[in-house]
Write a protein that holds these residues in place. Structure first.
Motif, short mmCIF file in Angstrom:
data_model
loop_
_atom_site.label_atom_id
_atom_site.label_comp_id
_atom_site.label_asym_id
_atom_site.label_seq_id
_atom_site.Cartn_x
_atom_site.Cartn_y
_atom_site.Cartn_z
N VAL A 91 0.85 -1.25 0.07
CA VAL A 91 -0.09 0.00 -0.06
C VAL A 91 0.96 1.08 0.01
O VAL A 91 0.67 2.21 -0.83
N SER A 92 1.90 1.34 0.90
CA SER A 92 2.86 2.39 1.01
C SER A 92 3.63 2.55 -0.31
O SER A 92 3.75 3.72 -0.88
N LEU A 93 3.92 1.55 -1.04
CA LEU A 93 4.65 1.74 -2.22
C LEU A 93 3.95 2.20 -3.35
O LEU A 93 4.37 2.98 -4.13
N PHE A 94 2.75 1.85 -3.62
CA PHE A 94 1.92 2.39 -4.58
C PHE A 94 1.41 3.77 -4.39
O PHE A 94 1.37 4.71 -5.19
N ASN A 95 1.21 4.07 -3.05
CA ASN A 95 0.61 5.47 -2.82
C ASN A 95 2.03 6.48 -2.84
O ASN A 95 1.75 7.52 -3.29
N ALA A 96 3.10 5.97 -2.37
CA ALA A 96 4.31 6.69 -2.46
C ALA A 96 4.56 7.02 -3.85
O ALA A 96 4.95 8.16 -4.41
N PHE A 97 4.65 5.89 -4.73
CA PHE A 97 4.69 6.04 -6.30
C PHE A 97 3.71 7.18 -6.79
O PHE A 97 3.78 8.27 -7.71
N GLY A 98 2.55 7.00 -6.19
CA GLY A 98 1.46 7.98 -6.71
C GLY A 98 1.73 9.40 -6.41
O GLY A 98 1.20 10.38 -6.90
N ARG A 99 2.41 9.65 -5.16
CA ARG A 99 2.67 10.95 -4.85
C ARG A 99 3.65 11.64 -5.68
O ARG A 99 3.42 12.75 -6.22
N LEU A 100 4.70 10.90 -6.34
CA LEU A 100 5.81 11.35 -7.19
C LEU A 100 4.99 11.69 -8.53
O LEU A 100 5.45 12.61 -9.14
N SER A 101 4.18 10.63 -8.67
CA SER A 101 3.27 10.84 -10.25
C SER A 101 2.74 12.02 -10.24
O SER A 101 2.70 12.83 -11.01
N THR A 102 1.99 12.28 -9.01
CA THR A 102 1.00 13.38 -8.73
C THR A 102 2.16 14.85 -8.94
O THR A 102 1.52 15.79 -9.72
N SER A 103 3.10 14.89 -8.44
CA SER A 103 4.02 15.94 -8.50
C SER A 103 4.42 16.25 -9.88
O SER A 103 4.59 17.69 -10.18
N ILE A 104 4.79 15.17 -10.38
CA ILE A 104 5.30 15.49 -11.85
C ILE A 104 4.13 16.04 -12.65
O ILE A 104 4.27 16.81 -13.73
N TYR A 105 3.01 15.41 -12.58
CA TYR A 105 1.72 15.98 -13.46
C TYR A 105 1.71 17.32 -12.93
O TYR A 105 1.19 18.20 -13.79
N SER A 106 1.70 17.81 -11.64
CA SER A 106 1.33 19.03 -11.29
C SER A 106 2.41 20.18 -11.96
O SER A 106 2.11 21.38 -12.10
N LEU A 107 3.53 19.40 -12.04
CA LEU A 107 4.57 20.47 -12.63
C LEU A 107 4.05 21.17 -14.16
O LEU A 107 4.42 22.16 -14.52
N GLU A 108 3.36 20.44 -14.72
CA GLU A 108 2.85 20.93 -15.95
C GLU A 108 1.92 22.25 -15.84
O GLU A 108 1.92 23.20 -16.66
N ALA A 109 1.12 21.89 -14.80
CA ALA A 109 0.03 22.88 -14.30
C ALA A 109 0.80 24.23 -13.99
O ALA A 109 0.30 25.42 -14.24
N PHE A 110 1.92 24.17 -13.25
CA PHE A 110 2.61 25.27 -12.58
C PHE A 110 3.58 25.90 -13.76
O PHE A 110 3.50 27.19 -13.85
N ARG A 111 3.79 25.07 -14.96
CA ARG A 111 4.49 25.79 -16.13
C ARG A 111 3.66 26.46 -16.90
O ARG A 111 3.90 27.66 -17.18
N GLU A 112 2.28 25.96 -17.10
CA GLU A 112 1.29 26.68 -17.61
C GLU A 112 1.11 28.30 -17.02
O GLU A 112 0.83 29.19 -17.68
N HIS A 113 0.93 27.99 -15.72
CA HIS A 113 0.66 29.52 -14.94
C HIS A 113 1.82 30.45 -15.22
O HIS A 113 1.54 31.53 -15.10
N LEU A 114 3.01 29.89 -15.13
CA LEU A 114 4.32 30.66 -15.12
C LEU A 114 4.76 31.24 -16.60
O LEU A 114 5.53 32.10 -16.56
N ARG A 115 4.00 30.50 -17.62
CA ARG A 115 4.73 30.89 -19.09
C ARG A 115 3.94 32.46 -19.32
O ARG A 115 2.85 32.70 -18.87
#
Length: 494
Positions: A470-494
């Motif tokens: 459970v912790s392995l999948f959720n921890a990987f999910g957190r890293l995945s969410t962070s990389i996904y969120s970077l794209e949204a931050f890039r759009e705001h900063l462009r």
């Protein structure tokens, strides 16, 4: 004016113009290029800056790995992230058993976060699926004998029951301690789900977000992690952002691959947590004069200014983009751990007691694992600790002990919700390290046969508990969410 004089004047003018162009080019390159060749720009505070680049727009290869940032962005955002978001809402993964009452082993507890958002919202224990709390092996519950309430060999059951009850309680406790000791030798983190104070927590009721926990108490956690538990061959330079030490990664400076990887995983985890806090920031909890208006749960959303403060070149001594690259490194390490144990996870029973959802989770897991196996450039852990000599074994043991210590530090976090997610993510990363470096998962298994009679997490060769999965999948999910969120931050900063 002579012909020669006119030629000299024209040459002088040409030289001045050329020199001016060279200066302009040098200034431009200095503004947009860092020492590693990654392109970003300092945020332009002037009015018309619509065409500015974003400092989080990373390019090029990920150091110590064989793939590019763009490859990971596409693979995660299009293929991994949507699947994980659906999977992690299922009962098997949303209920996480953890002990949040453990005492800090290093200094007096400093529970200084008095905001209501720091507290973990308890869930109704009656809502927890019985399949997660039962002691019977999940695979047996699916058998015909279990459904009919009978047994194919009642005499054998009686005999085994007699033998179990004849064991002295003291001897049983000692045997349990021996077993735990043997298993803990391969662990890279603390597991506390079997302790008396451990309780199930509904992760969906307690999302990771900014709670107001900050200041010296929070900084002390990260200083202890970096300065006392990372491999630092020399006195690190402290940056202006929360005293995160700078660790030069260039070859030939006394930092080996294993030490560099350890630091980058910790830094990547730290970056991921910071992105989560910026993505789910408490924007408002205001009430009007009569106590109406607003929300009892607060208003949450992305905070661009906070993201810039934590990662922009001006506030991080130009290291913010490097910290973001470490996020990708940590992602690739955990991705490889999942790929490595795919044969085991394909034979696992994700049992909760609700047959329809269990089957749905199983199918979703198989689909996700097939996608993970398709990634073309997995992290190669075989290059680490590869000498096979005493020095390499000693370094691996030190590597394990240092990360084990970091998981203990999570019990010192003064915000319960921050402690919950800190423990989960370090446990997930520790599980990934166990998979990659303990040696327990190096032997291939036969994937052509039907699932074994014993579920994967009860198999002696598969030494992972449900909490670790459970912790392995959720921890990987957190890293995945962070990389996904970077794209949204890039759009705001462009």
């Amino acid at each position: 004016m002579s012909w020669c004089r006119r030629i000299r004047q024209r040459r002088a003018i040409t030289n001045v113009n050329t020199l001016f162009l060279v200066i302009i080019l040098i200034i431009s390159c200095t503004l947009i290029t860092n020492v590693d060749g990654d392109f970003y720009s300092f945020k332009d505070k002037s009015a018309n800056a619509d065409d500015r680049l974003c400092f989080c727009q990373l390019k090029g290869t990920i150091d110590d790995c064989s793939c590019n940032v763009d490859t990971v962005d596409y693979f995660n955002n299009v293929k991994i992230y949507p699947r994980l978001q659906s999977l992690l809402t299922k009962d098997f993964f949303r209920y996480y058993k953890v002990n949040l009452k453990r005492k800090c082993p290093f200094w007096p507890d400093e529970h200084k976060c008095a905001m209501k958002f720091c507290h973990v919202q308890s869930c109704d224990q009656k809502q927890i699926p019985e399949g997660l709390k039962g002691e019977t092996a999940p695979v047996y519950k699916y058998t015909l004998e279990a459904q009919e309430g009978g047994s194919c060999n009642e005499d054998l059951d009686i005999e085994l029951g007699f033998l179990n009850t004849s064991i002295d309680a003291t001897a049983k406790a000692a045997h349990q301690r021996w077993t735990e000791h043997d298993e803990n030798r391969d662990n890279f983190c603390i597991l506390d789900d079997d302790e008396d104070d451990a309780e199930y927590v509904d992760l969906l009721l307690n999302p990771e977000r900014y709670t107001g926990y900050k200041g010296e108490s929070a900084h002390k956690i990260w200083r202890s992690i970096y300065l006392e538990n990372c491999f630092m061959p020399y006195k690190p330079r402290k940056t202006s952002n929360v005293l995160i030490p700078f660790m030069e990664m260039a070859a030939g400076n006394g930092v080996c691959l294993e030490q560099r990887a350890f630091y980058r995983m910790v830094s990547g985890l730290h970056s991921s947590i910071n992105i989560h806090l910026c993505r789910n920031y408490l924007l408002s909890e205001k009430r009007d004069a009569l106590g109406f208006g607003g929300s009892a749960q607060g208003e949450w959303g992305p905070n661009i200014d906070e993201f810039e403060r934590r990662f922009s070149p001006q506030t991080t001594d130009n290291e913010g983009s490097y910290w973001l690259r470490n996020l990708y490194f940590a992602y690739l390490v955990e991705l490889r751990a999942l790929e490595k144990i795919t044969p085991y996870l394909e034979k696992e029973y994700y049992y909760t007691g609700y047959s329809s959802e269990d089957e749905e989770v199983k199918n979703a897991i198989m689909d996700l694992l097939n996608v993970i196996k398709s990634f073309p450039s997995h992290f190669n852990e075989a290059v680490m600790f590869s000498n096979g000599n005493d020095s390499a074994m000693k370094l691996k043991q030190e590597f394990r002990e240092k990360f084990m210590n970091i998981s203990r530090i999570m019990d010192c976090v003064g915000c319960d919700k921050c402690r919950l997610w800190g423990k989960l993510q370090t446990q997930g990363m520790g599980t990934a390290l166990k998979i990659l470096f303990s040696g327990n998962f190096d032997e291939p298994i036969d994937t052509t046969t039907k699932p074994p009679l014993i579920p994967a997490h009860d198999n002696k060769k598969f030494k992972l508990k449900r909490t670790e999965i459970v912790s392995l999948f959720n921890a990987f999910g957190r890293l995945s969410t962070s990389i996904y969120s970077l794209e949204a931050f890039r759009e705001h900063l462009r």
